[in-house]
Design a protein around this motif. Structure first.
Motif, PDB file in Angstrom:
ATOM      1  N   SER A 130       0.859  -1.202   0.000  1.00  0.00           N
ATOM      2  CA  SER A 130       0.000   0.000   0.000  1.00  0.00           C
ATOM      3  C   SER A 130       0.890   1.245   0.000  1.00  0.00           C
ATOM      4  O   SER A 130       1.000   1.949   1.007  1.00  0.00           O
ATOM      5  N   PRO A 131       1.527   1.530  -1.153  1.00  0.00           N
ATOM      6  CA  PRO A 131       2.578   2.546  -1.217  1.00  0.00           C
ATOM      7  C   PRO A 131       2.100   3.951  -0.867  1.00  0.00           C
ATOM      8  O   PRO A 131       2.906   4.762  -0.401  1.00  0.00           O
ATOM      9  N   SER A 132       0.832   4.233  -1.085  1.00  0.00           N
ATOM     10  CA  SER A 132       0.360   5.594  -0.802  1.00  0.00           C
ATOM     11  C   SER A 132       0.304   5.863   0.692  1.00  0.00           C
ATOM     12  O   SER A 132      -0.019   6.966   1.116  1.00  0.00           O
ATOM     13  N   MET A 133       0.591   4.848   1.499  1.00  0.00           N
ATOM     14  CA  MET A 133       0.645   5.041   2.949  1.00  0.00           C
ATOM     15  C   MET A 133       2.033   4.746   3.501  1.00  0.00           C
ATOM     16  O   MET A 133       2.200   4.599   4.703  1.00  0.00           O
ATOM     17  N   ASP A 134       3.025   4.667   2.610  1.00  0.00           N
ATOM     18  CA  ASP A 134       4.402   4.456   3.070  1.00  0.00           C
ATOM     19  C   ASP A 134       4.987   5.797   3.482  1.00  0.00           C
ATOM     20  O   ASP A 134       5.690   6.457   2.709  1.00  0.00           O
ATOM     21  N   ILE A 135       4.688   6.190   4.702  1.00  0.00           N
ATOM     22  CA  ILE A 135       5.023   7.528   5.178  1.00  0.00           C
ATOM     23  C   ILE A 135       5.408   7.438   6.645  1.00  0.00           C
ATOM     24  O   ILE A 135       4.756   6.729   7.412  1.00  0.00           O
ATOM     25  N   LEU A 136       6.460   8.133   7.022  1.00  0.00           N
ATOM     26  CA  LEU A 136       6.783   8.222   8.443  1.00  0.00           C
ATOM     27  C   LEU A 136       6.362   9.568   9.029  1.00  0.00           C
ATOM     28  O   LEU A 136       5.946   9.657  10.167  1.00  0.00           O
ATOM     29  N   ILE A 137       6.497  10.619   8.204  1.00  0.00           N
ATOM     30  CA  ILE A 137       6.127  11.948   8.698  1.00  0.00           C
ATOM     31  C   ILE A 137       4.775  12.333   8.103  1.00  0.00           C
ATOM     32  O   ILE A 137       4.684  12.745   6.954  1.00  0.00           O
ATOM     33  N   SER A 138       3.731  12.170   8.882  1.00  0.00           N
ATOM     34  CA  SER A 138       2.384  12.503   8.407  1.00  0.00           C
ATOM     35  C   SER A 138       2.166  13.998   8.573  1.00  0.00           C
ATOM     36  O   SER A 138       1.919  14.479   9.672  1.00  0.00           O
ATOM     37  N   SER A 139       2.263  14.731   7.458  1.00  0.00           N
ATOM     38  CA  SER A 139       2.259  16.207   7.541  1.00  0.00           C
ATOM     39  C   SER A 139       1.057  16.755   8.289  1.00  0.00           C
ATOM     40  O   SER A 139       1.173  17.704   9.055  1.00  0.00           O
ATOM     41  N   ASN A 140      -0.114  16.175   8.029  1.00  0.00           N
ATOM     42  CA  ASN A 140      -1.316  16.751   8.620  1.00  0.00           C
ATOM     43  C   ASN A 140      -1.448  16.512  10.108  1.00  0.00           C
ATOM     44  O   ASN A 140      -2.318  17.083  10.750  1.00  0.00           O
ATOM     45  N   PHE A 141      -0.591  15.675  10.639  1.00  0.00           N
ATOM     46  CA  PHE A 141      -0.654  15.432  12.075  1.00  0.00           C
ATOM     47  C   PHE A 141      -0.365  16.717  12.841  1.00  0.00           C
ATOM     48  O   PHE A 141      -0.844  16.906  13.951  1.00  0.00           O
ATOM     49  N   GLU A 142       0.408  17.599  12.219  1.00  0.00           N
ATOM     50  CA  GLU A 142       0.675  18.900  12.844  1.00  0.00           C
ATOM     51  C   GLU A 142      -0.632  19.633  13.139  1.00  0.00           C
ATOM     52  O   GLU A 142      -0.777  20.289  14.173  1.00  0.00           O
ATOM     53  N   ARG A 143      -1.574  19.529  12.201  1.00  0.00           N
ATOM     54  CA  ARG A 143      -2.870  20.189  12.434  1.00  0.00           C
ATOM     55  C   ARG A 143      -3.584  19.572  13.633  1.00  0.00           C
ATOM     56  O   ARG A 143      -4.174  20.267  14.450  1.00  0.00           O
ATOM     57  N   ALA A 144      -3.510  18.246  13.751  1.00  0.00           N
ATOM     58  CA  ALA A 144      -4.162  17.575  14.879  1.00  0.00           C
ATOM     59  C   ALA A 144      -3.515  18.011  16.197  1.00  0.00           C
ATOM     60  O   ALA A 144      -4.207  18.305  17.173  1.00  0.00           O
ATOM     61  N   LEU A 145      -2.186  18.079  16.206  1.00  0.00           N
ATOM     62  CA  LEU A 145      -1.483  18.491  17.423  1.00  0.00           C
ATOM     63  C   LEU A 145      -1.901  19.903  17.838  1.00  0.00           C
ATOM     64  O   LEU A 145      -2.116  20.189  19.013  1.00  0.00           O
ATOM     65  N   TYR A 146      -2.008  20.765  16.846  1.00  0.00           N
ATOM     66  CA  TYR A 146      -2.434  22.140  17.112  1.00  0.00           C
ATOM     67  C   TYR A 146      -3.822  22.148  17.761  1.00  0.00           C
ATOM     68  O   TYR A 146      -4.029  22.759  18.815  1.00  0.00           O
ATOM     69  N   HIS A 147      -4.769  21.441  17.159  1.00  0.00           N
ATOM     70  CA  HIS A 147      -6.137  21.468  17.693  1.00  0.00           C
ATOM     71  C   HIS A 147      -6.213  20.826  19.079  1.00  0.00           C
ATOM     72  O   HIS A 147      -6.849  21.356  19.981  1.00  0.00           O
ATOM     73  N   PHE A 148      -5.566  19.679  19.244  1.00  0.00           N
ATOM     74  CA  PHE A 148      -5.681  18.962  20.510  1.00  0.00           C
ATOM     75  C   PHE A 148      -4.888  19.635  21.637  1.00  0.00           C
ATOM     76  O   PHE A 148      -5.103  19.339  22.804  1.00  0.00           O
ATOM     77  N   SER A 149      -3.960  20.539  21.286  1.00  0.00           N
ATOM     78  CA  SER A 149      -3.261  21.279  22.335  1.00  0.00           C
ATOM     79  C   SER A 149      -4.046  22.535  22.696  1.00  0.00           C
ATOM     80  O   SER A 149      -3.533  23.399  23.418  1.00  0.00           O
ATOM     81  N   GLY A 150      -5.272  22.655  22.183  1.00  0.00           N
ATOM     82  CA  GLY A 150      -6.055  23.859  22.460  1.00  0.00           C
ATOM     83  C   GLY A 150      -5.585  25.030  21.606  1.00  0.00           C
ATOM     84  O   GLY A 150      -5.471  26.142  22.109  1.00  0.00           O
ATOM     85  N   ASN A 151      -5.299  24.759  20.340  1.00  0.00           N
ATOM     86  CA  ASN A 151      -4.860  25.790  19.392  1.00  0.00           C
ATOM     87  C   ASN A 151      -3.614  26.527  19.900  1.00  0.00           C
ATOM     88  O   ASN A 151      -3.526  27.749  19.833  1.00  0.00           O
ATOM     89  N   ASP A 152      -2.673  25.768  20.407  1.00  0.00           N
ATOM     90  CA  ASP A 152      -1.466  26.348  21.012  1.00  0.00           C
ATOM     91  C   ASP A 152      -0.305  26.339  20.008  1.00  0.00           C
ATOM     92  O   ASP A 152       0.326  25.311  19.773  1.00  0.00           O
ATOM     93  N   CYS A 153      -0.040  27.515  19.426  1.00  0.00           N
ATOM     94  CA  CYS A 153       0.998  27.614  18.386  1.00  0.00           C
ATOM     95  C   CYS A 153       2.385  27.347  18.964  1.00  0.00           C
ATOM     96  O   CYS A 153       3.210  26.688  18.323  1.00  0.00           O
ATOM     97  N   ASP A 154       2.656  27.888  20.152  1.00  0.00           N
ATOM     98  CA  ASP A 154       3.991  27.697  20.734  1.00  0.00           C
ATOM     99  C   ASP A 154       4.258  26.217  20.960  1.00  0.00           C
ATOM    100  O   ASP A 154       5.344  25.707  20.680  1.00  0.00           O
ATOM    101  N   TYR A 155       3.241  25.540  21.474  1.00  0.00           N
ATOM    102  CA  TYR A 155       3.364  24.101  21.679  1.00  0.00           C
ATOM    103  C   TYR A 155       3.674  23.401  20.348  1.00  0.00           C
ATOM    104  O   TYR A 155       4.585  22.584  20.260  1.00  0.00           O
ATOM    105  N   THR A 156       2.915  23.768  19.325  1.00  0.00           N
ATOM    106  CA  THR A 156       3.086  23.114  18.016  1.00  0.00           C
ATOM    107  C   THR A 156       4.493  23.347  17.473  1.00  0.00           C
ATOM    108  O   THR A 156       5.136  22.414  16.975  1.00  0.00           O
ATOM    109  N   VAL A 157       4.976  24.592  17.590  1.00  0.00           N
ATOM    110  CA  VAL A 157       6.330  24.906  17.119  1.00  0.00           C
ATOM    111  C   VAL A 157       7.345  24.031  17.851  1.00  0.00           C
ATOM    112  O   VAL A 157       8.224  23.413  17.232  1.00  0.00           O
TER     113      VAL A 157
END
Ligand SMILES: *Cc1c(COP(=O)(O)O)cnc(C)c1O
Length: 486
Positions: A313-340
């Protein structure tokens, strides 16, 4: 709707600016500044285009989205008149079929829309430059971007794919691409290498300035572009509305979606749908042997210090899931410093760990499972003998994850498997799963008596236009060479 960067809360841009830029200048990703609740729109009597325009109208200019959706989601582009149909219940689940588009993978749902959004953005922002879409692909994005942007005025597309990381058919689809404004080149390395190479090009001032001299600005068709993510929210709503309209779900009955996941774009669109009020119980995140996300959801630790595997399933051969950054941002309470901080840690230490509170919050919405290659093939074979449905390897990973999920939780919530590709794109793996020695599209057709999707017919007779291969170091030169031929 305004959009903010995950890495700087003071950046606020409108939808068209966010789509035009692709990525924020601080390196962050654009996210909607607020996610409004929406009642479930009725679907009866509406085309998919009309229905999805209601969802997308929340995020982009309402006066533009209906005509965009009408053009994108037409039967000229899609082989099914419902565009994103949900099949009848089979083997204890439903399949949301997202592979009826021009490249036979779910990325068409977004990449038929993105070029038209960009055209509106250019007009609305009064820009005069040409846009060059620069993209790394694990197989499906590249082809879908090429099809979406080909011969679209004011745009050019350059696609880099990892030399050994895509299926034969995916590769053929790309190197035979038609259109005056397109270019394709292989990169020595895996998908993460190609993606890193492309990110470096975006950050390379010499490259960017040279393009500016030619009145070209760069943009991205990867799912880091919010214009890719938003159109995907619509099919979560439409699947639910379809199931409700035909009585398979009671109004407001919760449902699970099980999503084969790579860059975390598709499943994040499902999470946005949930935030908007769609009664989703669990989003089941299914990975292949590259199980970074599965490990994260069990330990809270995201670590890329590990081997990278090429899989069926080559379209899922990924270690760095780019969009996970968005999830981290939302789940940290929209905390940009945390995300950085977290993203910096990932860069410097190749791992980060979230707090157990945050992990628990995430586990309320997501469950995660992984599936190795032999389990993938067994799943294809098992589903075929049980139901006659031929799963592509990505969908098989999801179906396997769903079984694991049910076994572990006993959850009886009705579940939709998000089916992301036609099995014909991965004919060799699917044939192997079914016990055949052949590798060809025609063999899959005669073996399963299913129809070959029109876009994949006659592929092997087409002229190969793009034969280039580059090292990661030489990607800049490769890009200029391709541009020179457009
Ligand atoms: C891209 C892709 C995926 C993964 O989707 P993400 O949004 O990257 O998580 C799954 N299956 C297929 C067939 C794909 O092309």
């Amino acid at each position: 709707m305004n959009y903010v960067s995950t890495r700087n809360g003071n950046t606020s841009v409108n939808g068209y600016q966010a789509v035009f830029q692709g990525i924020s200048t601080d390196g962050g990703l654009f996210v909607p500044s607020d996610i409004p609740k929406l009642g479930l729109p009725r679907i009866k009597g509406k085309s998919y285009a009309q229905f999805s325009a209601e969802i997308m109208g929340v995020f982009f200019d309402k006066s533009d989205v209906l005509s965009i959706c009408n053009q994108a989601y037409s039967t000229a582009n899609f082989s099914h008149d419902r565009i994103a149909p949900v099949g009848e219940r089979e083997d204890d689940c439903y399949y949301l079929e997202l592979y009826h588009g021009p490249t036979c993978a779910f990325k068409d749902l977004a990449l038929q829309v993105l070029p038209k959004l960009l055209a509106c953005a250019v007009r609305s922002l009064g820009r005069s430059e040409e846009i060059c879409i620069l993209t790394a692909t694990s197989g499906d994005t590249g082809k879908a971007a090429l099809e979406g942007f080909k011969d679209q005025e004011g745009t050019k597309v350059i696609v880099f794919y990892p030399v050994d990381g895509v299926s034969d058919i995916q590769k053929l689809q790309m190197v035979t691409q038609s259109g005056k404004n397109v270019g394709v080149c292989a990169v020595e390395g895996n998908f993460d290498d190609a993606q890193t190479g492309v990110k470096n090009l975006f950050a390379n001032q010499h490259f960017v300035n040279e393009l500016l001299n030619r009145k070209i600005v760069l943009s991205s068709a990867n799912s880091i572009n919010i214009g890719r993510l938003i159109p995907q929210i619509a099919y979560y709503f439409s699947a639910y509305a379809d199931l409700t309209a035909r009585g398979d779900l009671q109004p407001n009955e919760p449902v699970n979606f099980c999503v084969p996941t790579g860059n975390f774009g598709n499943i994040l669109a499902g999470w946005y749908a949930k935030q908007m009020g769609l009664p989703i119980n669990k989003l089941v995140c299914a990975s292949n042997r590259n199980s970074v996300l599965t490990d994260f959801f069990s330990t809270g630790e995201y670590s890329i210090s590990r081997d990278f595997y090429t899989t069926h399933s080559p379209s899922m051969d990924i270690l760095i899931s780019s969009n996970f950054e968005r999830a981290l941002y939302h789940f940290s309470g929209n905390d940009c410093d945390y995300t950085v901080n977290v993203m910096n840690e990932l860069k410097s230490k190749k791992m980060y760990k979230v707090s157990s509170e945050m992990l628990h919050l995430m586990q309320r919405d997501f469950s995660a499972y992984c599936c190795n290659d032999s389990e993938t093939l067994s799943q294809i074979s098992e589903t075929y003998s049980k139901t006659g449905r031929v799963l592509d390897p990505h969908t098989a990973v999801a179906r396997f994850g769903y079984s694991r999920y049910v076994k572990e939780t006993g959850d009886t919530t009705k579940t939709v498997i998000v089916s992301t590709a036609s099995p014909y794109k991965f004919a060799d793996s699917v044939l192997r799963a079914l016990g055949s020695n052949s590798t060809e599209i025609d063999a899959l057709n005669s073996y399963t008596k299913t129809e070959i999707p029109a876009p994949l017919q006659g592929l092997s007779e087409k002229d190969i236009r793009f034969k280039g291969v580059t090292t990661i170091e030489n990607m800049q030169k490769a890009a200029f060479d391709l541009l020179g031929n457009m």
